[in-house]
Design an enzyme around this catalytic site. Structure first.
Site, PDB file in Angstrom:
ATOM      1  N   GLU A 468       3.323  -3.644  -0.881  1.00 28.03           N
ATOM      2  CA  GLU A 468       3.263  -2.949  -2.162  1.00 28.03           C
ATOM      3  C   GLU A 468       4.693  -2.564  -2.569  1.00 28.03           C
ATOM      4  OE1 GLU A 468      -0.254  -0.714  -2.442  1.00 28.03           O
ATOM      5  OE2 GLU A 468       0.153  -0.036  -4.468  1.00 28.03           O
ATOM      6  N   GLU A 738       0.334   9.500   2.530  1.00 23.86           N
ATOM      7  CA  GLU A 738      -0.379   9.197   1.287  1.00 23.86           C
ATOM      8  C   GLU A 738      -1.665  10.026   1.173  1.00 23.86           C
ATOM      9  OE1 GLU A 738      -1.618   5.088   1.152  1.00 23.86           O
ATOM     10  OE2 GLU A 738      -1.834   5.149  -1.027  1.00 23.86           O
TER      11      GLU A 738
HETATM   12  C1  BGC Z   1      -0.195   3.276  -4.724  1.00 21.81           C
HETATM   13  C2  BGC Z   1      -0.039   4.585  -5.411  1.00 21.81           C
HETATM   14  C3  BGC Z   1      -0.360   4.439  -6.822  1.00 21.81           C
HETATM   15  C4  BGC Z   1      -1.781   4.008  -6.884  1.00 21.81           C
HETATM   16  C5  BGC Z   1      -2.371   3.934  -8.232  1.00 21.81           C
HETATM   17  C6  BGC Z   1      -1.601   2.818  -4.863  1.00 21.81           C
HETATM   18  O1  BGC Z   1      -1.828   1.606  -4.285  1.00 21.81           O
HETATM   19  O2  BGC Z   1       0.214   3.307  -3.417  1.00 21.81           O
HETATM   20  O3  BGC Z   1       0.712   5.512  -4.899  1.00 21.81           O
HETATM   21  O4  BGC Z   1      -0.027   5.482  -7.657  1.00 21.81           O
HETATM   22  O5  BGC Z   1      -2.012   2.819  -6.191  1.00 21.81           O
HETATM   23  O6  BGC Z   1      -3.420   4.729  -8.204  1.00 21.81           O
END
Ligand code: BGC
Length: 887
Positions: A468, A738
């Site tokens: 990501e 997270e």
């Molecule tokens: C990310 C986030 C992002 C989100 C959107 C995720 O996969 O890691 O931090 O804001 O997607 O909701």
């Protein structure tokens, strides 16, 4: 001792002596130093000259009556490309004193017009520039005499590293950085004067795919911007006799494939040292290799712009804290810290031995090496030995997010001395410090700083380890204010905001990630609002109006986009939204909290309309200022009609709904105290635990402390059970997670589909630690900490706290402690040319002394007032030590 007035720390576009600035009207800033209290600047004089002697200034302001010491725009004669401009400043203060000239500083212009470029784009021939094996380029040339100045201007489609005579051109990594390449491509300026010598010289470059064409996102999409790597480079040399010479990338350059077989951001490197040519010296670009002609190509690229933010570099080096033999039989190095960058390692093995390093953030509950949460990112470095002695390797174009490194292929015992953790990020200047009497909170603070280190590698990313690592707008928006305490982030975000504007759709819709990837989508509230909130935050923290001016069309376009959604002009109740992402009050096994998405969307609509109105006002756009103030008023009204009962309760009573409504001033004034009480009750009813996700979390403690519940806010911060900020700390976290429960109390993990252990969003509590607990805040009436507000919370379970911030005016410091008997001390350092409002919370006015004196007798004190909250002292610059007894 005689106190003198000094001018120091001169900056151009936030930087010290920058080389390669393409602003035609760069802004100059400086600081004042004086031990006298209450110093303000009343006038300044700036001189700018192309010679250090200032013989023929290109700009001399003469004495200008002004208190301005930040962002003074250059107004001299037109700047010339590739030129060093020296500048110096003197000031006068309110006591009529005149400073000496400051020390001379400089900035050097980059290439100011497209006509300065004569280089051609070069690439490896045919499909060789499209495969995954990195390219090597080489140019040899003869320098005719003594050089006084040499600069390389270079960029690439892909990522590149430059070498001059086998030595790195400088310590920049991950050049040219990530921008919206088809609209804007940065080039770098290298001072290579010391690397060249009369006679034959060789420039070499290594080129990898990087963000330009390497795999990106969970779908590992390749060729996002183009399918062919290419290099563009100019070397400008000035000889002692004043003559100039230029070498540029063109058909005379040569290319080859070399030992770097593979180097991708998510996946790591593969390097076969046996393919190094004799004398390559990683890479020496020796003449003997199989060098072939390059292809001259004409790729479609966006405008070339000089590097805007600070370069990415190795900023810190860590040593392993141990070597583990896991139950599964792996040999794993523990760096002791979840970090981002790479491992530099040294091995002594036979020719052809493959050494493999795999990187992971955590061990699983059995203590085994765990890579499940990396998804498809391989994070693996493979090095094939040349043999015959110690060999040291560090990657080129990959970075890894890790604490643990599994090592394979080394015979015999591993020595920790052979492994160095190189921490890489955009080399922003550290600006903040924080400490308090609770060690767990201090650890949380450190983890928040590490979250920024790990995720500010050229763009603000969500996470640095899985497939990501994208510039999620929502995450950046919730964290920017904390980020601006910890490091100087203006150039970093100004660059990113330009990409945000560049990637905004014509209808104003903002991508979810910047630089944009179509696949990641567009348009969620709270994510798109980064377009408005981020420039405004930079204005608040750095007094920077140019960022508002530049971003204004983008800010306004976002609000207009919202306005055009659905049928109700002042409500936003259509479209896709992430909602209170990862909030805990939603349906089981759902990533979205319970707060209605249209409530969040309309709340942010109001907030963004308000910021656009205020920005328009500041910029002197009268009509817009009125129009957006009116829009803001109507959106607030619509919010109340739709989401608030006539008596002021929120129809959807969640912690996030209350926090947003209170912090965005969406409720009628008379309803606010009751709403705050209901928020407090919701939290208490949940056994003093939060339920907020990405959207509500940054505002929760602020809402409580603003309306008289600071004690509860602090209890939330000190909460150790899940969900809380300290829960991960009690689990040994070294970064911010997270999820509130990335690792559950029983040691199991949150679903591996999405479980980053280095995600800064919840680190947004850092802002509250600085501003409310330590009490180092800006007063909204004068941006950039021109007016400071010192207002700590001294009543809870914390008995002391201290914070500092290297602001544009100088370092601000606040420190306090409180004894059980109510005796209290508050120190504050207020930089010259600023003023501060210092609130001594709960102070008995009779007891207040500043270094033994009553306030009335103190130099620097401008006014004193007493209220229920305590004693409020207005002061000018200086160092103050207040002692008092709390009532
Ligand atoms: C990310 C986030 C992002 C989100 C959107 C995720 O996969 O890691 O931090 O804001 O997607 O909701």
């Amino acid at each position: 001792m005689v106190d003198r007035l000094h001018v120091l720390d001169l900056r151009c576009e936030y930087k010290k002596n920058p080389v390669g600035i393409d602003e035609r009207k760069p802004r100059l800033s400086w600081k004042l130093a004086s031990r006298r209290r209450g110093v303000t600047q009343t006038a300044y004089r700036i001189q700018v000259s192309a010679e250090p002697s200032f013989q023929n200034p290109v700009w001399d302001t003469g004495r200008r009556e002004s208190d301005r010491s930040l962002h003074v725009e250059y107004e001299g004669t037109e700047l010339v490309s590739g030129t060093r401009y020296y500048f110096r400043v003197k000031v006068w203060d309110d006591a009529g004193r005149e400073s000496d000239w400051s020390e001379t500083a400089f900035w050097e212009t980059a290439l100011l017009s497209a006509g300065d470029w004569s280089a051609r784009w070069i690439a490896a021939p045919g499909d060789e520039s499209k495969d995954d094996r990195c390219d090597y380029f080489r140019k040899s040339f003869t320098v005719q005499g003594e050089i006084v100045q040499a600069r390389i201007y270079a960029t690439a489609l892909g990522l590149y590293r430059l070498y001059v005579n086998g030595r790195p051109a400088d310590d920049t990594l991950f050049a040219p950085g990530w921008t919206s390449y088809n609209r804007r491509l940065q080039y770098q300026t290298y001072d290579v004067t010391a690397l060249l010598a009369p006679g034959e010289n060789v420039i070499g470059a290594v080129l990898g795919n990087g963000w330009y064409k390497g795999p990106l996102s969970w779908d590992l999409i390749t060729d996002v911007y183009g399918d062919r790597r290419a290099l563009l480079l100019q070397l400008h040399v000035t000889y002692r006799d004043g003559t100039q010479a230029r070498w540029v990338s063109d058909s005379s350059w040569r290319c080859a494939k070399g030992p770097l077989l593979y180097s991708e951001i998510y996946h790591g490197d593969t390097y076969d040292a046996r393919l190094e040519q004799p004398g390559w010296n990683r890479p020496g670009f020796a003449a003997g290799a199989d060098w072939r002609p390059v292809a001259v190509v004409e790729p479609a690229v966006g405008a070339l712009v000089a590097q805007e933010n600070d370069p990415a570099r190795i900023v810190k080096e860590l040593r392993p804290i141990g070597i583990i033999r896991t139950p599964g039989g792996d040999t794993v190095i523990d760096m002791g810290q979840n970090m981002v960058g790479w491992v530099r390692f040294t091995v002594r093995e036979a020719e052809g031995t493959a050494i493999r390093l795999q990187h992971a953030e955590v061990l699983d509950r059995e203590g085994n090496f765990y890579t499940g949460n990396l998804r498809k990112a391989r994070q693996t470095v493979t090095y094939i030995c040349r043999g015959g002695g110690p060999e040291t390797y560090e990657p080129f174009f990959s970075f890894q997010g890790f604490r643990y490194v599994k090592v394979e292929g080394v015979t015999g015992e591993l020595s920790p001395d052979d492994f160095v953790g190189c921490v890489i990020h955009t080399d922003m200047e550290p600006t903040g410090t924080f400490r308090c009497s609770d060690e767990l909170v201090n650890k949380l603070y450190e983890n928040i700083v590490w979250g920024q280190r790990g995720n500010f590698l050229d763009v603000p990313t969500d996470c640095p380890q899985r497939d990501e690592r994208l510039g999620w707008t929502g995450d950046a928006q919730v964290f920017i204010r904390t980020a601006a305490f910890q490091f100087q982030v203006a150039p970093f975000f100004e660059k990113w905001l330009r990409d945000l504007a560049a990637d905004q759709r014509p209808d104003g819709c903002v991508p979810h990630v910047v630089p944009s990837l179509e696949a990641a989508g567009f348009g969620s509230s709270a994510w798109g609002d980064a377009a408005v909130i981020c420039p405004w935050t930079l204005y608040e923290c750095y007094g920077d109006t140019r960022v508002l001016e530049r971003q204004y069309p983008s800010m306004k376009a976002w609000v207009e986009y919202i306005r055009s959604q659905g049928e109700e002009e002042c409500l936003w109740n259509t479209g896709f939204h992430y909602g209170d992402w990862l909030g805990l009050d939603g349906k089981p096994d759902n990533s979205v909290g319970a707060t209605p998405k249209d409530l969040i969307a309309t709340a942010f609509y109001a907030r963004s309309a308000e910021i656009v109105a205020r920005s328009a006002d500041l910029l002197g756009y009268r009509e817009d200022a009125e129009a957006y103030a009116e829009l803001h008023r109507r959106v607030v009204e619509a919010f109340r009609r739709e989401f608030v009962t006539p008596n002021g309760r929120l129809a959807s009573p969640t912690q996030t709904a209350y926090a947003l409504a209170l912090m965005f001033d969406l409720l009628e004034e008379r309803h606010r105290p009751r709403a705050a009480k209901m928020l407090a009750e919701l939290i208490e009813a949940n056994d003093t635990h939060l339920t907020t996700g990405f959207v509500g979390t940054p505002y929760l403690c602020f809402a409580l402390s603003r309306f008289g519940y600071a004690d509860l806010a602090l209890r939330l911060v000190l909460q150790r059970d899940y969900p809380s900020w300290l829960y991960p700390v009690t689990q040994g976290a070294t970064t911010v997670w997270e999820h509130w429960d990335g690792i559950k109390p029983d040691g199991s993990f949150w679903d591996e589909i999405m479980n980053s252990f280095n995600h800064y969003a919840y680190g947004s509590i850092g802002d509250w630690l600085y501003r409310r607990l330590a009490g180092l805040d800006a007063d909204a009436s004068a941006a950039g900490y021109r007016r400071i507000r010192v207002h700590p919370f001294m009543d809870g379970a914390i008995s002391s706290a201290e914070a500092s911030l290297a602001s544009m005016y100088g370092t601000i410091r606040v420190g306090w402690n409180r004894e059980d008997d109510g005796a209290a001390r508050l120190d504050a350092v207020i930089p010259p040319n600023t003023t501060a409002v210092v609130i001594l919370p709960g102070a008995d006015p009779e007891t207040v002394r500043e270094r033994g004196r009553r306030l009335e007798d103190c130099e620097g004190v401008r006014s004193v007032s007493v209220s229920e909250d305590g004693v409020t002292v207005e002061v000018g610059s200086g160092e103050y030590e207040f002692v008092f007894v709390k009532k």
